[in-house]
Design a protein around this motif. Structure first.
Motif, PDB file in Angstrom:
ATOM      1  N   MET A 228     -23.528 -30.196  -3.617  1.00  0.00           N
ATOM      2  CA  MET A 228     -24.665 -29.731  -2.831  1.00  0.00           C
ATOM      3  C   MET A 228     -24.394 -28.497  -1.974  1.00  0.00           C
ATOM      4  SD  MET A 228     -27.872 -30.168  -2.078  1.00  0.00           S
ATOM      5  CE  MET A 228     -28.481 -31.848  -2.316  1.00  0.00           C
ATOM      6  N   PRO A 229     -23.328 -28.460  -1.151  1.00  0.00           N
ATOM      7  CA  PRO A 229     -23.131 -27.268  -0.311  1.00  0.00           C
ATOM      8  C   PRO A 229     -22.894 -26.002  -1.125  1.00  0.00           C
ATOM      9  CG  PRO A 229     -21.809 -29.105   0.480  1.00  0.00           C
ATOM     10  CD  PRO A 229     -22.322 -29.494  -0.866  1.00  0.00           C
ATOM     11  N   VAL A 230     -22.169 -26.108  -2.233  1.00  0.00           N
ATOM     12  CA  VAL A 230     -21.918 -24.938  -3.086  1.00  0.00           C
ATOM     13  C   VAL A 230     -23.233 -24.431  -3.660  1.00  0.00           C
ATOM     14  CG1 VAL A 230     -20.781 -24.117  -5.178  1.00  0.00           C
ATOM     15  CG2 VAL A 230     -19.582 -25.688  -3.642  1.00  0.00           C
ATOM     16  N   THR A 247     -24.267 -15.398   4.939  1.00  0.00           N
ATOM     17  CA  THR A 247     -24.847 -16.674   4.519  1.00  0.00           C
ATOM     18  C   THR A 247     -23.955 -17.829   4.934  1.00  0.00           C
ATOM     19  OG1 THR A 247     -25.775 -15.531   2.601  1.00  0.00           O
ATOM     20  CG2 THR A 247     -25.868 -17.930   2.589  1.00  0.00           C
ATOM     21  N   ARG A 248     -22.647 -17.698   4.765  1.00  0.00           N
ATOM     22  CA  ARG A 248     -21.741 -18.794   5.118  1.00  0.00           C
ATOM     23  C   ARG A 248     -21.737 -19.065   6.622  1.00  0.00           C
ATOM     24  NH1 ARG A 248     -16.808 -17.506   7.437  1.00  0.00           N
ATOM     25  NH2 ARG A 248     -16.439 -15.254   7.607  1.00  0.00           N
ATOM     26  N   LEU A 249     -22.129 -18.074   7.438  1.00  0.00           N
ATOM     27  CA  LEU A 249     -22.137 -18.226   8.894  1.00  0.00           C
ATOM     28  C   LEU A 249     -23.479 -18.723   9.430  1.00  0.00           C
ATOM     29  CD1 LEU A 249     -20.226 -14.946   9.884  1.00  0.00           C
ATOM     30  CD2 LEU A 249     -19.341 -17.286   9.905  1.00  0.00           C
ATOM     31  N   ALA A 250     -24.395 -19.062   8.539  1.00  0.00           N
ATOM     32  CA  ALA A 250     -25.722 -19.513   8.981  1.00  0.00           C
ATOM     33  C   ALA A 250     -25.605 -20.807   9.788  1.00  0.00           C
ATOM     34  CB  ALA A 250     -26.629 -19.725   7.770  1.00  0.00           C
ATOM     35  N   ARG A 251     -26.307 -20.843  10.903  1.00  0.00           N
ATOM     36  CA  ARG A 251     -26.354 -22.026  11.761  1.00  0.00           C
ATOM     37  C   ARG A 251     -27.765 -22.596  11.715  1.00  0.00           C
ATOM     38  NH1 ARG A 251     -22.012 -21.517  15.922  1.00  0.00           N
ATOM     39  NH2 ARG A 251     -23.158 -23.093  17.097  1.00  0.00           N
ATOM     40  N   TRP A 252     -27.892 -23.869  12.003  1.00  0.00           N
ATOM     41  CA  TRP A 252     -29.224 -24.483  11.973  1.00  0.00           C
ATOM     42  C   TRP A 252     -30.151 -23.856  13.005  1.00  0.00           C
ATOM     43  CZ3 TRP A 252     -30.717 -26.767   7.885  1.00  0.00           C
ATOM     44  CH2 TRP A 252     -29.820 -27.478   7.089  1.00  0.00           C
ATOM     45  N   PHE A 303     -22.860 -24.645   6.469  1.00  0.00           N
ATOM     46  CA  PHE A 303     -21.689 -24.780   5.608  1.00  0.00           C
ATOM     47  C   PHE A 303     -20.465 -24.913   6.511  1.00  0.00           C
ATOM     48  CE2 PHE A 303     -24.899 -21.996   3.714  1.00  0.00           C
ATOM     49  CZ  PHE A 303     -25.304 -22.820   2.662  1.00  0.00           C
ATOM     50  N   ALA A 304     -20.307 -26.118   7.014  1.00  0.00           N
ATOM     51  CA  ALA A 304     -19.289 -26.372   8.036  1.00  0.00           C
ATOM     52  C   ALA A 304     -17.924 -26.632   7.416  1.00  0.00           C
ATOM     53  CB  ALA A 304     -19.709 -27.568   8.892  1.00  0.00           C
ATOM     54  N   GLY A 305     -16.913 -26.030   8.010  1.00  0.00           N
ATOM     55  CA  GLY A 305     -15.529 -26.305   7.633  1.00  0.00           C
ATOM     56  C   GLY A 305     -14.908 -27.254   8.639  1.00  0.00           C
ATOM     57  N   ILE A 310     -17.203 -22.476   7.052  1.00  0.00           N
ATOM     58  CA  ILE A 310     -16.178 -22.309   6.028  1.00  0.00           C
ATOM     59  C   ILE A 310     -15.655 -20.879   6.074  1.00  0.00           C
ATOM     60  CG2 ILE A 310     -17.101 -24.089   4.499  1.00  0.00           C
ATOM     61  CD1 ILE A 310     -18.327 -21.789   2.816  1.00  0.00           C
ATOM     62  N   SER A 311     -14.425 -20.688   5.665  1.00  0.00           N
ATOM     63  CA  SER A 311     -13.830 -19.353   5.663  1.00  0.00           C
ATOM     64  C   SER A 311     -14.394 -18.525   4.519  1.00  0.00           C
ATOM     65  CB  SER A 311     -12.311 -19.451   5.526  1.00  0.00           C
ATOM     66  OG  SER A 311     -11.964 -19.973   4.259  1.00  0.00           O
ATOM     67  N   LEU A 312     -14.214 -17.220   4.624  1.00  0.00           N
ATOM     68  CA  LEU A 312     -14.662 -16.333   3.547  1.00  0.00           C
ATOM     69  C   LEU A 312     -13.906 -16.638   2.262  1.00  0.00           C
ATOM     70  CD1 LEU A 312     -16.402 -13.974   2.651  1.00  0.00           C
ATOM     71  CD2 LEU A 312     -14.609 -12.416   3.464  1.00  0.00           C
TER      72      LEU A 312
END
Length: 417
Positions: A228-230, A247-252, A303-305, A310-312
């Motif tokens: 799902m996250p991918v 996009t990976r840094l998007a917050r709710w 997309f939480a790490g 998550i990292s680039l």
């Protein structure tokens, strides 16, 4: 600091004793009357000057900073430098003596430039530390030439097995460093002006990594099989043409009301961006929120790490996991722009959707009109994606069919932590 001149030999040991003594500001060696050193305020280093007579006036020209520059090497080159000056030739001068001096300055110069992306800076610094400094660092700027770069960098990297395009990237970094120093008047001439890496090697044609509209079906298939996250990361990139980094840094909290807000700090061009949310996007985002709360727990990031987003590198690894042909995550952004253009969307609206810089005349558009045009364009584009099979990946965006494909269960059970 006390004034005065200490007289002694120009060697590292004598210079260290002079700085530690903390008494006299300047230092000279009678054997080299054209040379003068001046201690810094903290006496941790000293500026090296060439003191000469030009037009009846005594001129101090800074050549570098000790101990970063090698005094022994500079003194060996001094007779040649003075001979060139007497014949009227330009001599490199400024803050740097060796290529290592130049590269050290350039790293600091770009590190504080907030308009450059951190990933670009990291790559540039890695190239300098791994290749340029070890191979060219001891070369003086007076010695730097096309042949030196060819022999000490290009040919050595070729022998080490590096790809031609990567070697070109390395050469471009030192060329940018020289150009930046020249622009700031830290150098008189650029010794690599006009040099092209194709003078030393043949570049293979770039592989065509573009995605075209006919690739949507296999792309949707790859996303359908991803966890799902991918799938969500790249669905958002395809739906809005956003970059992988932002996009990976998007917050709710960035999804408020009818818009997705991308802060300036997250955008590559450091310009805040606001994207209208279509009903399709809202349904997809709401469904993903429910999935995250149930299977991961409520997080600040989509997309939480382990810590933060998550990292680039992780995002790029996810990108590799969905490839059915040779393409990059950025090609999703290009595909979005191509399809929107093919649909006849106004050029200015399309450029604004991708957060590209607009010409001055186009910036006069009324924002309310622009927002309406962006929403209409995205609505039509998302409908087009659905007609091409997008609902096969995300059935939650439209009323479900009578046949339950069991997709959600598979993706949710797979998890991603």
């Amino acid at each position: 600091m006390a004034s005065g001149v200490q007289v002694g030999k120009l060697n590292d040991a004598a210079l260290r004793r002079w700085l530690r003594a903390g008494v006299l500001r300047d230092y000279r060696d009678p054997q080299f009357p054209e040379m003068r050193l001046r201690a810094s305020a903290d006496r941790a280093k000293a500026s090296v000057y060439l003191v000469i007579n030009e037009g009846g006036k005594t001129v101090w020209q800074k050549q570098g900073v000790w101990p970063s520059m090698c005094i022994k090497t500079f003194l060996a080159d001094l007779p040649v430098m003075l001979a060139k000056r007497s014949s009227g030739a330009d001599v490199l001068r400024g803050e740097f003596f060796t290529v290592a001096d130049l590269l050290a300055w350039y790293v600091g110069h770009i590190e504080v430039n907030s308009t450059l992306s951190r990933s670009w800076f990291t790559n540039c610094k890695s190239i300098i530390n791994s290749h340029l400094a070890p191979k060219l660092g001891l070369v003086t700027l007076a010695e730097l030439s096309f042949a030196v770069v060819d022999n000490l960098l290009v040919k050595v990297m070729m022998a080490e097995g590096y790809a031609a395009n990567y070697i070109r990237l390395c050469v471009n970094v030192i060329k940018r460093a020289l150009s930046a120093a020249l622009d700031l008047r830290l150098l008189v001439v650029n010794p690599l002006s006009g040099y092209r890496v194709t003078m030393s090697l043949k570049l293979s044609p770039e592989v065509d990594t573009r995605l075209v509209e006919s690739d949507l079906a296999p792309l949707f298939g790859a996303l359908r099989d991803a966890v799902m996250p991918v799938a969500m990361l790249f669905m958002l990139m395809l739906m809005f043409g956003t970059r992988i980094g932002e996009t990976r840094l998007a917050r709710w909290e960035h999804f408020a009301g009818n818009y997705w807000f991308i802060p300036a700090a997250n955008a590559k061009n450091r310009q805040a961006h606001r994207l209208p949310l279509t009903p399709t996007a809202k349904a997809l985002i709401a469904h993903y929120l429910q999935w995250q709360v149930k299977f991961v727990g409520k997080r600040a990031f989509l997309f939480a790490g382990d810590v933060g987003a998550i990292s680039l590198r992780t995002a790029q690894y996810w990108s590799e996991s969905i490839r059915f042909k040779d393409f990059t995550s950025h090609d999703l952004r290009k595909l979005c722009r191509t399809i929107i253009a093919d649909m006849g969307v106004d050029t200015m609206v399309g450029e604004r959707l991708l957060n590209h810089a607009l010409p001055v005349l186009l910036r006069t558009y009324v924002h309310s009109k622009l927002d309406k045009g962006m929403l209409e364009a995205l609505d039509a584009y998302h409908a087009h994606l659905i007609s091409c099979g997008f609902n096969e990946v995300a059935p939650e965006i439209i009323p479900r069919s009578s046949v339950d494909r069991g997709l959600d269960k598979t993706l949710m059970a797979a998890g991603w932590l």
